[in-house]
Design a protein around this motif. Structure first.
Motif, PDB file in Angstrom:
ATOM      1  N   ILE A 144     -39.420  13.313  -6.488  1.00 13.89           N
ATOM      2  CA  ILE A 144     -38.342  14.017  -6.646  1.00 13.89           C
ATOM      3  C   ILE A 144     -37.478  12.991  -5.384  1.00 13.89           C
ATOM      4  CG2 ILE A 144     -37.326  15.987  -5.376  1.00 13.89           C
ATOM      5  CD1 ILE A 144     -39.698  17.378  -6.694  1.00 13.89           C
ATOM      6  N   GLY A 145     -38.228  12.622  -4.373  1.00 11.82           N
ATOM      7  CA  GLY A 145     -37.255  11.641  -3.480  1.00 11.82           C
ATOM      8  C   GLY A 145     -36.666  10.540  -4.302  1.00 11.82           C
ATOM      9  N   PHE A 146     -37.531   9.784  -5.173  1.00 10.08           N
ATOM     10  CA  PHE A 146     -36.928   8.666  -6.031  1.00 10.08           C
ATOM     11  C   PHE A 146     -35.841   9.354  -6.590  1.00 10.08           C
ATOM     12  CE2 PHE A 146     -36.959   5.954  -9.753  1.00 10.08           C
ATOM     13  CZ  PHE A 146     -36.924   4.828  -9.299  1.00 10.08           C
ATOM     14  N   SER A 148     -33.788  11.762  -6.229  1.00 10.36           N
ATOM     15  CA  SER A 148     -32.545  12.269  -5.626  1.00 10.36           C
ATOM     16  C   SER A 148     -31.921  11.129  -4.782  1.00 10.36           C
ATOM     17  CB  SER A 148     -33.088  13.478  -4.646  1.00 10.36           C
ATOM     18  OG  SER A 148     -34.299  13.420  -4.102  1.00 10.36           O
ATOM     19  N   LEU A 149     -32.763  10.013  -4.522  1.00 13.27           N
ATOM     20  CA  LEU A 149     -32.071   8.960  -3.845  1.00 13.27           C
ATOM     21  C   LEU A 149     -31.282   8.329  -4.946  1.00 13.27           C
ATOM     22  CD1 LEU A 149     -31.798   7.119  -1.330  1.00 13.27           C
ATOM     23  CD2 LEU A 149     -33.638   5.791  -2.127  1.00 13.27           C
ATOM     24  N   SER A 151     -29.772   9.586  -7.347  1.00 12.66           N
ATOM     25  CA  SER A 151     -28.683  10.172  -7.679  1.00 12.66           C
ATOM     26  C   SER A 151     -27.644  10.243  -6.692  1.00 12.66           C
ATOM     27  CB  SER A 151     -28.856  11.577  -8.386  1.00 12.66           C
ATOM     28  OG  SER A 151     -29.812  12.292  -7.661  1.00 12.66           O
ATOM     29  N   ALA A 152     -28.161   9.986  -5.536  1.00  9.22           N
ATOM     30  CA  ALA A 152     -27.198  10.424  -4.356  1.00  9.22           C
ATOM     31  C   ALA A 152     -26.244   9.093  -4.182  1.00  9.22           C
ATOM     32  CB  ALA A 152     -28.110  10.753  -3.168  1.00  9.22           C
ATOM     33  N   ILE A 153     -26.528   7.961  -4.621  1.00 15.05           N
ATOM     34  CA  ILE A 153     -25.866   6.627  -4.425  1.00 15.05           C
ATOM     35  C   ILE A 153     -24.897   6.273  -5.560  1.00 15.05           C
ATOM     36  CG2 ILE A 153     -26.167   4.343  -3.916  1.00 15.05           C
ATOM     37  CD1 ILE A 153     -28.584   4.809  -2.787  1.00 15.05           C
ATOM     38  N   ASP A 154     -23.827   6.197  -5.392  1.00 15.87           N
ATOM     39  CA  ASP A 154     -22.814   6.140  -6.568  1.00 15.87           C
ATOM     40  C   ASP A 154     -22.861   4.884  -7.300  1.00 15.87           C
ATOM     41  OD1 ASP A 154     -21.727   8.914  -6.530  1.00 15.87           O
ATOM     42  OD2 ASP A 154     -20.558   8.253  -4.796  1.00 15.87           O
TER      43      ASP A 154
END
Lengths: 251, 227
Positions: A144-146, A148-149, A151-154
C-alpha cells in the motif's frame, strides 16, 4: 546465443515493441490461467481427499497457500524490476514494477482473507497474532505504501523512481521484519496455535497446490501485461506510434 | 578531498541544523508535548490500574516515540527544499550521504534525544520500576537514532509531495516494526525476569546497519525528489 538473447531483451524493453508483444501474449496467458485454475479448483474440490483432522474446511489452502506464495514472490519480482529500472534506466522495467503492485497487494489481501476464513473453523478465531499472519499484514502495508507513493507524485518519472527506491528498501527490510516478528511471536505467545500443517502432506494435495500456484502465475502475467500496456499508452501518449495506434482504433 | 574537508562539511551541516532548530524552538517542543500527551491518553483510555499500566508501559512509550518521530520528519528536508538550499547541498563536492548523516544527527539531537530524556518521567507515571526505566532509556537511546535514520528515507521520498505528512507515516511505520519489537521486548523481558541482552545486541546491530546503509538510500531519495 547470449548475444542474440541480449538483443531480444533490448528490443522488447522499448515500450512500442513491448506493447505489440504483450498484446499477442495476453490471450495465451489467459487461456493457461483459466485452464490451470479450472483444473486446480476441480482437483481441490473433488479429487483431493478429505483431511482426517480438519474435514472439508482445509480445502481453502488450495487458494490460501498459492496466494501467500504469490504475494511474497511478486514483491521480489517488483523489487527486481525496480532495481533494473533504477540502475539501467529502463523505462519498461519501471512500468512493470508499477503494474505488478496492485496484483501483489490483491494476493496479499486474498491470503489474509482466506487465512481468516480458514482460521475460524480450525483455531476458532479469525485472527491470531501469529508470525506469518503478522508479516503478511506488514507486507500488505508495504504494497500500500508503494502504491500510494506512486499515486501521490504527479510526475510519472519521479513517481517510478521514488517508488522503486521504496521497493528496494522494503525488500531489504522484509527478512528483518519477518524474523523480528517471528521472534516477537515466540516470546509473546509461547506454544499456541500455528498454521504449520502436518508435515506429511498427501502428494495429491501438493500437486493441486502447485497447479493452482502456476495458474495464479499465469493470471498474474496476463493481468500485469494488460496493466503494463495501459501504462505504456498513458506515458507514451505524446509519441507518434501511440497517436497512430489510437487514431487507427478510432476509425 | 582531504578527510578534514569531509569532517568540516559534516560538522557545518550539523551546527547549521541545530542552530536553525534552536531558532524555532516551538516546533521542537510541539512534538515533545505530543509525545507526553499521547502517553497520558493511555491511562485515561485503558485503565488507571498501575498493574495494567505497567504491563503496557514499554509498548505505549515506544509507540508514542515512533509517532512523535514521524511528526518531526517533515521538517528534516522540507525547509531546505523550499528555500533552495537543498539543491546547493546536492551540488557540493562532499558526498551527499555524509551531509545527510549530519542532518539526521541534528534531527535526532533535537527530536530523539529529548524523548529519551523524558521517558523516565513517563515511565514513572505508568508505574515502571527504576531498573525497567533505566533499560527503557537504553533501548530508546539505541532505537531512536534508527528511527531518525530510516525516517530520513521517507522524508526524502515524500519531499514536496501532496499530503506528504500522512504518506510518510505509511511508508516508514512498517519499517519501524523491528525496532519497536526489540525496544519493547527488552523491557518486557526484564520485567518477566528473562535475559534481555539479545534484544539490546539486535538494537545495536540495527543501529550500525542503519548508519551504514540509510544515508545512501536517503541521498538517492533526495536526488530523485530534487531532480
Amino acid at each position: 546465443m547470449g548475444f542474440k538473447n541480449s538483443i531480444a531483451w533490448y528490443y522488447f524493453s522499448s515500450p512500442k515493441n513491448f506493447y505489440a508483444l504483450a498484446g499477442k501474449l495476453i490471450p495465451w496467458f489467459w487461456v493457461l490461467a483459466i485452464g490451470l485454475i479450472g483444473v486446480g479448483l476441480y482437483m481441490s474440490f473433488f479429487v483431493a481427499p478429505t483431511d482426517y483432522k480438519q474435514g472439508e474446511s482445509y480445502r481453502i489452502i488450495f487458494i490460501h497457500v498459492p496466494a501467500a506464495w504469490m504475494s511474497m514472490f511478486i514483491y521480489l519480482v517488483m523489487a527486481a524490476y525496480a532495481i533494473i529500472g533504477l540502475a539501467w534506466k529502463v523505462r519498461m522495467a519501471d512500468m512493470m514494477a508499477s503494474a505488478l503492485a496492485p496484483t501483489g497487494a490483491m494476493f496479499t489481501f486474498l491470503a489474509l482473507w482466506t487465512g481468516a476464513f480458514w482460521g475460524k473453523p480450525t483455531w476458532g478465531t479469525y485472527w491470531v497474532w501469529d508470525a506469518r499472519l503478522t508479516s503478511e499484514l506488514i507486507l500488505l502495508f508495504l504494497y500500500i505504501g508503494f502504491i500510494s507513493l506512486q499515486s501521490a507524485i504527479d510526475d510519472p518519472r519521479r513517481a517510478a523512481k521514488a517508488s522503486g527506491l521504496l521497493a528496494i528498501v522494503g525488500v531489504i527490510n522484509l527478512p528483518i521484519i519477518y524474523f523480528s516478528v517471528k521472534w516477537w511471536n515466540t516470546l509473546h505467545q509461547g506454544a499456541s496455535v500455528s498454521p504449520t500443517m502436518a508435515p506429511k502432506m498427501a502428494s495429491i494435495m501438493l500437486t493441486t497446490m502447485l497447479i493452482m500456484a502456476i495458474g495464479f502465475w499465469m493470471y498474474t502475467i496476463a493481468v500485469v501485461l494488460m496493466r503494463a500496456r495501459r501504462i505504456v499508452l498513458e506515458r507514451e501518449r505524446q509519441t507518434g506510434w501511440v497517436r497512430e495506434l489510437l487514431l487507427g482504433e478510432g476509425k | 578531498m582531504t578527510e578534514d574537508g569531509l569532517f568540516v562539511a559534516w560538522r557545518a551541516m550539523l551546527v547549521r541544523d541545530l542552530t536553525l532548530a534552536m531558532r524555532r524552538r516551538a516546533d521542537v517542543l510541539t512534538s515533545l508535548f505530543f509525545f507526553i500527551i499521547v502517553v497520558s491518553l493511555f491511562p485515561l483510555g485503558v485503565s488507571p490500574e498501575m498493574a495494567v499500566l505497567r504491563g503496557i508501559a514499554p509498548g505505549v512509550i515506544w509507540v508514542a516515540a515512533l509517532l512523535a518521530t514521524m511528526l518531526s520528519l517533515g521538517r528534516m528536508f522540507s525547509d531546505d527544499h523550499q528555500d533552495g538550499s537543498l539543491e546547493q547541498m546536492l551540488l557540493l563536492p562532499q558526498p551527499l550521504s555524509l551531509l545527510v548523516l549530519g542532518k539526521v544527527l541534528a534531527h535526532w539531537l533535537v527530536s530523539g534525544l529529548p524523548l529519551v530524556l523524558l521517558s523516565p518521567l513517563l515511565g514513572m507515571q505508568l508505574g515502571l520500576g527504576a531498573d525497567a526505566i533505566g533499560l527503557l532509556m537504553l533501548t530508546l537511546l539505541l532505537g531512536t537514532p534508527v528511527l531518525s535514520l530510516i525516517g530520513a528515507i521517507g522524508a526524502g521520498l515524500t519531499l514536496g509531495v501532496r499530503g506528504g505528512g500522512v504518506l510518510v507515516s505509511l511508508l516508514v511505520l512498517p519499517l519501524y516494526i523491528p525496532v519497536l519489537i526489540f525496544g519493547t521486548g527488552a523491557v518486557d523481558a526484564s520485567l518477566g525476569g528473562m535475559d534481555y541482552e539479545g534484544h539490546l545486541s539486535l538494537l545495536g546491530a540495527f543501529l550500525v546497519m542503519a548508519l551504514l546503509t540509510t544515508p545512501l538510500a536517503t541521498a538517492a531519495a533526495l536526488r530523485i525528489s530534487v531532480e
